[in-house]
Design an enzyme around this catalytic site. Sequence first.
Site, PDB file in Angstrom:
ATOM      1  N   GLY A 164      95.304 -65.059 -61.437  1.00  0.00           N
ATOM      2  CA  GLY A 164      94.222 -64.100 -61.657  1.00  0.00           C
ATOM      3  C   GLY A 164      93.390 -64.383 -62.891  1.00  0.00           C
ATOM      4  O   GLY A 164      92.338 -63.786 -63.077  1.00  0.00           O
ATOM      5  N   CYS A 166      86.538 -59.969 -27.027  1.00  0.00           N
ATOM      6  CA  CYS A 166      87.972 -60.178 -26.793  1.00  0.00           C
ATOM      7  C   CYS A 166      88.768 -58.881 -26.783  1.00  0.00           C
ATOM      8  O   CYS A 166      89.970 -58.895 -26.555  1.00  0.00           O
ATOM      9  CB  CYS A 166      88.541 -61.159 -27.810  1.00  0.00           C
ATOM     10  SG  CYS A 166      88.786 -60.430 -29.451  1.00  0.00           S
ATOM     11  N   CYS A 173      88.659 -64.901 -32.181  1.00  0.00           N
ATOM     12  CA  CYS A 173      88.083 -64.284 -30.989  1.00  0.00           C
ATOM     13  C   CYS A 173      88.214 -65.217 -29.774  1.00  0.00           C
ATOM     14  O   CYS A 173      88.657 -64.808 -28.704  1.00  0.00           O
ATOM     15  CB  CYS A 173      86.620 -63.943 -31.242  1.00  0.00           C
ATOM     16  SG  CYS A 173      85.922 -62.784 -30.049  1.00  0.00           S
ATOM     17  N   CYS A 198      86.341 -55.223 -30.185  1.00  0.00           N
ATOM     18  CA  CYS A 198      85.494 -56.401 -30.067  1.00  0.00           C
ATOM     19  C   CYS A 198      84.952 -56.471 -28.639  1.00  0.00           C
ATOM     20  O   CYS A 198      85.706 -56.403 -27.661  1.00  0.00           O
ATOM     21  CB  CYS A 198      86.287 -57.668 -30.382  1.00  0.00           C
ATOM     22  SG  CYS A 198      85.370 -59.194 -30.053  1.00  0.00           S
ATOM     23  N   CYS A 215      84.232 -59.887 -33.090  1.00  0.00           N
ATOM     24  CA  CYS A 215      85.047 -60.382 -34.198  1.00  0.00           C
ATOM     25  C   CYS A 215      84.202 -61.282 -35.084  1.00  0.00           C
ATOM     26  O   CYS A 215      83.465 -62.144 -34.597  1.00  0.00           O
ATOM     27  CB  CYS A 215      86.213 -61.234 -33.677  1.00  0.00           C
ATOM     28  SG  CYS A 215      87.439 -60.300 -32.773  1.00  0.00           S
TER      29      CYS A 215
END
Lengths: 260, 234, 309
Positions: free
Chosen positions: C40, C252, C280, C249, C274
Amino acid sequence: MTRSHEPLLRVSDLTMMYGDRVGCRNVSFELRPGEVLGIVGESGSGKSTLLRSISAQQEPTKGTVEYHTRIDGIRDIYQMSEAQRRLLMRTDWAFVHQNARDGLRMNVSAGANIGERLMAVGDRHYGNIRNAAENWLDKVEIATERLDDLPSTFSGGMQQRLQIARNLVTSPRLVFMDEPTGGLDVSVQARLLDLLRGLVHDLNLAVIIVTHDLAVARLLSHRLMVMQRGEVIESGLTDQVLDDPQHAYTQLLVSSILQN
Amino acid sequence: MSEMLHAKNVAKGFTLHTQGSVTIPVFEGVEFRLNAGECIALTGESGSGKSTFMRMLYANYTCSSGSISVLHDGDWLDITTASPHAILDMRKRTMGYVSQFLRVIPRVPTLEIVAEPLIALGTARETAMEKARDLLTRLRIPERLWQLSPLTFSGGEQQRVNIARGFIADYPIMLLDEPTASLDTQNRATVLALIEEAKARGAAIAGIFHDHETRDAVCTGSFDVTSFKVGAND
Amino acid sequence: MEQTVNNPLEASSAYNFAYLDEQTKRMIRRALLKAVAIPGYQVPFAGREMPMPYGWGTGGVQVTAAVIGPDDTLKVIDQGADDTTNAVSIRQFFAKTANVATTEKTAEASIIQTRHRIPEKELREDQILVYQVPIPEPLRFLEPRETETRKMHALEEYGLMHVKLYEDISRHGHIATTYAYPVMVDDRYVMDPSPTPKFDNPKMDMMAALQLFGAGREKRIYALPPYTKVKSLDFEDHPFEVQSWKDECGMCGATDSYLDEVILDDKGNRMFVCSDTDYCSERQDAGHRGPQHHDQPLGTSHSNGKAAE
């Protein structure tokens, strides 16, 4: 309300040099909890230099600044780690700038300005932070509907009061003020003075207030230090210093400024 | 009678640095005593230094030499050498002062100003306010003015606010600087009554009174400051 | 990753392997090692000029160039899609300068460089995710001074991050920050996860793959080693939440993936698909169907806008 006799702050032999030039020299004093100390003198007399050195913003060339911390007892503030010092500055201390813009975050709301210190010490409950901010807004006489407004939409007097709220939300014991009423209209000044006086009394705040306005000094401070060319040339009870000044410079200051 | 305040061998002079450092001697060898339950009038013609002496008793003015001791908290406090903290504490709890000037923060309501000394002593706010209302009523300040700042009042009204503020706490010692000047007959009578009440509870009072009637009515003795003026015996 | 030997016969001989010279790659790897050691923490590095403008992933490209070897398989996505300009050009860049294999399949990639998204498919320990970062400093919003923000990181003074979230709630009634949502890394450093939607924040937490972040303009690198604790900042009474959609979606039928809204015509017809194109199409290949699916190849419905008819 009885005042403790144990000093909250002890400044010893403090000297700040800028090369050969004297910022302030050989200043020593103590401040007790709940006590208001005024520092007066004309521009360039070293008031602001002294205030910066005492308030951990500028390490002095010589001398010590000791503070009675809540947890560790008396500590030399310049011997603390920077982390401890910064924590002290944003919890147990407060600094009210002459220009509110220097003490506020202008791009976040009044509520966030007040809440910042709480969040800085780990407060993570939005509702509580917001309530605290609302209470403080009310205490400094700003309508609570303004909680979500940006400080830039506030008048100068309101900004100054917001700055005070932002500073006092963590219940500090020592407040530094640099010309807090400077640049405000007379009527706005009066309101601020009244507010400050009430808060100082109710919260038992110790205050060091730098001002060139002797009327402000008289109304707010218990004790006065008069500075000239970087040195404290006279100090004592406020009304004694102003009504029966002993030093030539103080007499000049009083006779040239004070109207009544 | 128990002694509350005494001044011993006090001298006072002013050095005016802004005017060629000329030194103006005012008093020398002042001896003064003030006992509980008495009201002493400070006398002397205009300009003789009555107000200066009173300010010295309040530690508003410094002394050049000598001592002024005040019975504060059962101990003698020499206010010519005491720390600012001790003097402030003495003023808060032992010595009241009614001056001719009203010096207050603008905007603070009259009622608050009058009640403040009592609140500072730790009295409950509502009790203090109640007493402030009583005093303002006795001194005939109309109720509609109580929430206003006294800075907008007439001279006589301001003086009565000062008196109310000075008398609200039962100080053991009180200093009164012309408390009845510019008051009408009725209000003067009220002030005289307040002074009598203070005496009755054992307060030690020193005052400057501009008129004989008032002085004769309340004073138990007088103290002529003229006799200690520098050069008075030349 | 250890591989630094040039392969001039296979790559375009005009360039050093993966474009950057070896010294630069070593310098970047040192920065990466430090970044991995201090999760970080923003490590400064001497960012190079790249043959593409700032804002096009110069930071991510330099990181990828420093870690890629001839045996790696690279996938590049922009907003989850492999077929956008930015993704295509970066993929071609490495195909040309490093002659590496490229793929659109998340599972087949050993290195995935991304702008804005984390693939829906769970990443593995043998994969590296490289993020393109525009502004690495999460505190910049409220504190313009670099000296001050560095000090704040050093002293863990992070109250300011909550000031930003506070502002969100006071203005919108909830935390309206939906991307670049600040996270606390390993209970120590507050980090900007780059402009990924906050939907992806939970995926960063304890991820098996190594996550590397490169900011080209700001010349900063930071990292999340595998299995690092990543917590999104929030308030007790306004806990962190990811976006959710009422729709599934259109292609899909997925209900668990990040959906993009696609406007179909000027009559207000729209669909959701997606954003992760690989996810997808893999689902469609497996036989999943959404309401707008008409057995056309994916993409046709995007471009001709006739899917709804």
